[in-house]
Design an enzyme around this catalytic site. Structure first.
Site, PDB file in Angstrom:
ATOM      1  N   LYS A 108     -19.794 -18.787  24.034  1.00 27.67           N
ATOM      2  CA  LYS A 108     -19.386 -20.185  24.299  1.00 27.67           C
ATOM      3  C   LYS A 108     -20.229 -20.702  25.453  1.00 27.67           C
ATOM      4  O   LYS A 108     -20.630 -19.927  26.328  1.00 27.67           O
ATOM      5  CB  LYS A 108     -17.903 -20.252  24.684  1.00 27.67           C
ATOM      6  CG  LYS A 108     -17.284 -21.595  24.421  1.00 27.67           C
ATOM      7  CD  LYS A 108     -17.021 -21.753  22.923  1.00 27.67           C
ATOM      8  CE  LYS A 108     -16.291 -23.013  22.549  1.00 27.67           C
ATOM      9  NZ  LYS A 108     -15.863 -22.992  21.147  1.00 27.67           N
ATOM     10  N   GLY A 220      -4.562 -35.359  19.160  1.00 24.10           N
ATOM     11  CA  GLY A 220      -6.008 -35.552  19.029  1.00 24.10           C
ATOM     12  C   GLY A 220      -6.332 -36.352  17.777  1.00 24.10           C
ATOM     13  O   GLY A 220      -5.573 -36.334  16.786  1.00 24.10           O
ATOM     14  N   GLY A 222      -9.966 -36.472  16.859  1.00 26.22           N
ATOM     15  CA  GLY A 222     -11.412 -36.255  16.827  1.00 26.22           C
ATOM     16  C   GLY A 222     -11.820 -35.612  15.521  1.00 26.22           C
ATOM     17  O   GLY A 222     -11.187 -35.809  14.480  1.00 26.22           O
ATOM     18  N   ASN A 223     -12.882 -34.831  15.578  1.00 29.20           N
ATOM     19  CA  ASN A 223     -13.436 -34.234  14.361  1.00 29.20           C
ATOM     20  C   ASN A 223     -12.411 -33.383  13.621  1.00 29.20           C
ATOM     21  O   ASN A 223     -12.237 -33.524  12.407  1.00 29.20           O
ATOM     22  CB  ASN A 223     -14.672 -33.388  14.739  1.00 29.20           C
ATOM     23  CG  ASN A 223     -15.181 -32.576  13.577  1.00 29.20           C
ATOM     24  OD1 ASN A 223     -14.861 -31.411  13.430  1.00 29.20           O
ATOM     25  ND2 ASN A 223     -15.940 -33.205  12.694  1.00 29.20           N
TER      26      ASN A 223
END
Ligand code: NAD
Length: 429
Positions: A108, A220, A222-223
């Site tokens: 990451k 959320g 988002g994507n």
């Protein structure tokens, strides 16, 4: 009363790991190896800003474990990024790749920055600087980055271009999440959200619940959320609440519509960071509530898909008795304290590194396609993704059922077991 320590994702990841290490009787050398990333890089990225000044951004990359294959994992741009968050996320990537049984390890990366306040040229500077600092330490056979929170296909392409300039060649397998037509895979943008819903579909079958008889609330937009909502709608489910971060007010809001949200309408009033315009939402008939309201809805399914540490000991009590399934789209959304309560209440959890593994699985497909320079049709990608996610879910579910384990523990037992075995087989421990 003593002041409560602030949340630390790495401590949480280690607490989860220690529990499983005890459960499966892991030897001390393997524990030592897996409790900490094998390698980590901390560095400065000086960037010439549009006004001529120079800002120094702090960047990180952790390679937690690569016994099963090259490290793999996203790069996050976030103003509150910390090395411990990156460490935790790299560890979760190791378990995620092992859980879906793809030949990759865990990595990451992150940069402390806020893209809301940066021009495209300044963001390009950060991307190129990040790669310059790591050009000898990442690569198609060692560590393969990808997009994550607030990074996109464009960021990946700048990074690839910088790497290819330094190494004087074409290395499309360096990075995934590239734009389609520039080495990207069809289906990548849908992959994580669809993957969440493939596992949700299987969980509903296990509980003998028809998707069309369910409602869901999301944190959320988002994507991950947007594509999860798309597929969940196709299964016949109804989403009544979503939430998002409001950059102007520096807080989150929940958007409630009891007769079901309209995905396309919401998309049309959402910025590229997944922020929903609250004024326009109110005009369209959405009830605008404080952010935490997403967790308190009377629904069968909760899908946290924003950030880590969102369901905690403080707010877990607000979850409605009607909730049957929590599908963790985000990484680390539930703290161990909250998780204990969720477990005791008998809510069926699809743990993060299983539920959201569709992204890395499709990234793996992208890497395979990039390396052979031959690209599959979207249906082929999504079909292969469904097969992988469904069989990963089945393996965890069967173990959980047979050994009477909590789903998170069962997923961990499989993933940690596979990684520990690879370390042993290589002669590391
Ligand atoms: P994104 O940046 O596209 O969207 C994040 C969404 O969360 C936005 O709508 C934002 O407004 C909202 N948000 C941020 N803080 C919030 C808060 N405090 N309350 C409510 N909403 C908030 O990110 P994404 O790609 O959808 O990723 C979401 C989560 O899923 C992250 O934990 C990420 O690590 C994880 N994840 C993403 C992928 C992927 O392929 N995108 C893969 C695996 C895991």
């Amino acid at each position: 009363m003593a002041k409560k320590a602030s949340f630390n994702a790495f401590e949480m990841a280690r607490t989860q790991f220690d529990k499983i290490a005890d459960m499966i009787g892991l030897d001390s050398a393997t524990r030592d190896l897996l409790r900490t990333p094998m390698r980590e890089y901390h560095f400065n990225i000086p960037v010439r800003m549009d006004d001529g000044s120079v800002t120094v951004f702090r960047g990180f990359r952790c390679q937690h474990n690569d016994a099963r294959g090259p490290a793999k994992g996203g790069i996050r741009f976030h103003p509150q990024e910390t090395i411990d968050t990156v460490r935790a996320l790299s560890m979760w990537m190791t378990w995620k790749c092992a859980a879906v049984d793809i030949p990759l390890g865990g990595g990451k990366g992150g940069v402390i920055c806020d893209p809301h306040n940066l021009s495209a040229r300044e963001q390009e500077g950060i991307c190129r600087g990040w790669v310059r600092q790591l050009s000898q330490n990442i690569g198609p056979v060692s560590d393969i980055p990808a997009p994550d929170v607030m990074t996109s296909a464009q960021h990946m392409l700048w990074m690839l271009d910088e790497f290819e300039t330094i190494h004087a060649g074409h290395y499309p397998g360096l990075i995934t999440g590239k734009p389609v037509g520039m080495g990207g895979s069809l289906g990548r943008k849908q992959a994580t959200g669809y993957g969440v819903v493939y596992t949700l579909r299987e969980a509903l079958k296990e509980l003998d619940i028809q998707p069309e008889n369910t409602t869901a609330s999301f944190q959320g937009f988002g994507n991950v959320s947007q594509y999860a909502i798309e597929l969940y709608h196709q299964l016949g489910g109804k989403v009544i609440c979503v939430s998002s971060w409001d950059q102007d007010d520096q807080t989150s809001y929940a958007f409630l519509k009891k007769d079901g949200v309209d995905l396309e309408q919401l998309r049309s009033i959402t910025d590229r960071f997944g922020g929903i315009d609250k004024g326009k939402a109110a005009d369209l008939g959405y009830e605008v509530l404080p952010g935490k309201a997403w967790l308190e809805q009377d629904v069968e399914i909760l899908i946290p898909s924003a950030l880590e540490n969102q369901i905690s000991g403080d707010n877990v009590g607000g979850i409605s008795d009607r909730v049957k399934i929590i599908a963790e789209g985000a990484n680390g959304p539930s703290t161990p304290e909250a998780d204990e309560v969720i477990h005791k209440r008998g809510i069926f959890v699809i743990p993060d590194f299983l539920a959201n593994a569709g992204g890395v699985t499709c990234s793996y497909f992208e890497q395979v396609q990039s390396n052979m320079n031959y690209f599959w049709e979207k249906d082929e990608v999504l079909g292969k993704l469904d097969t992988k996610m469904t069989s990963a879910f089945a393996a965890v579910n069967v173990l959980a059922r047979n050994k009477k384990l909590y789903m998170r523990d069962a997923a961990y037992v499989i993933a940690v077991g596979r990684v520990a075995q690879a370390c042993k087989d290589r002669g590391w421990v």
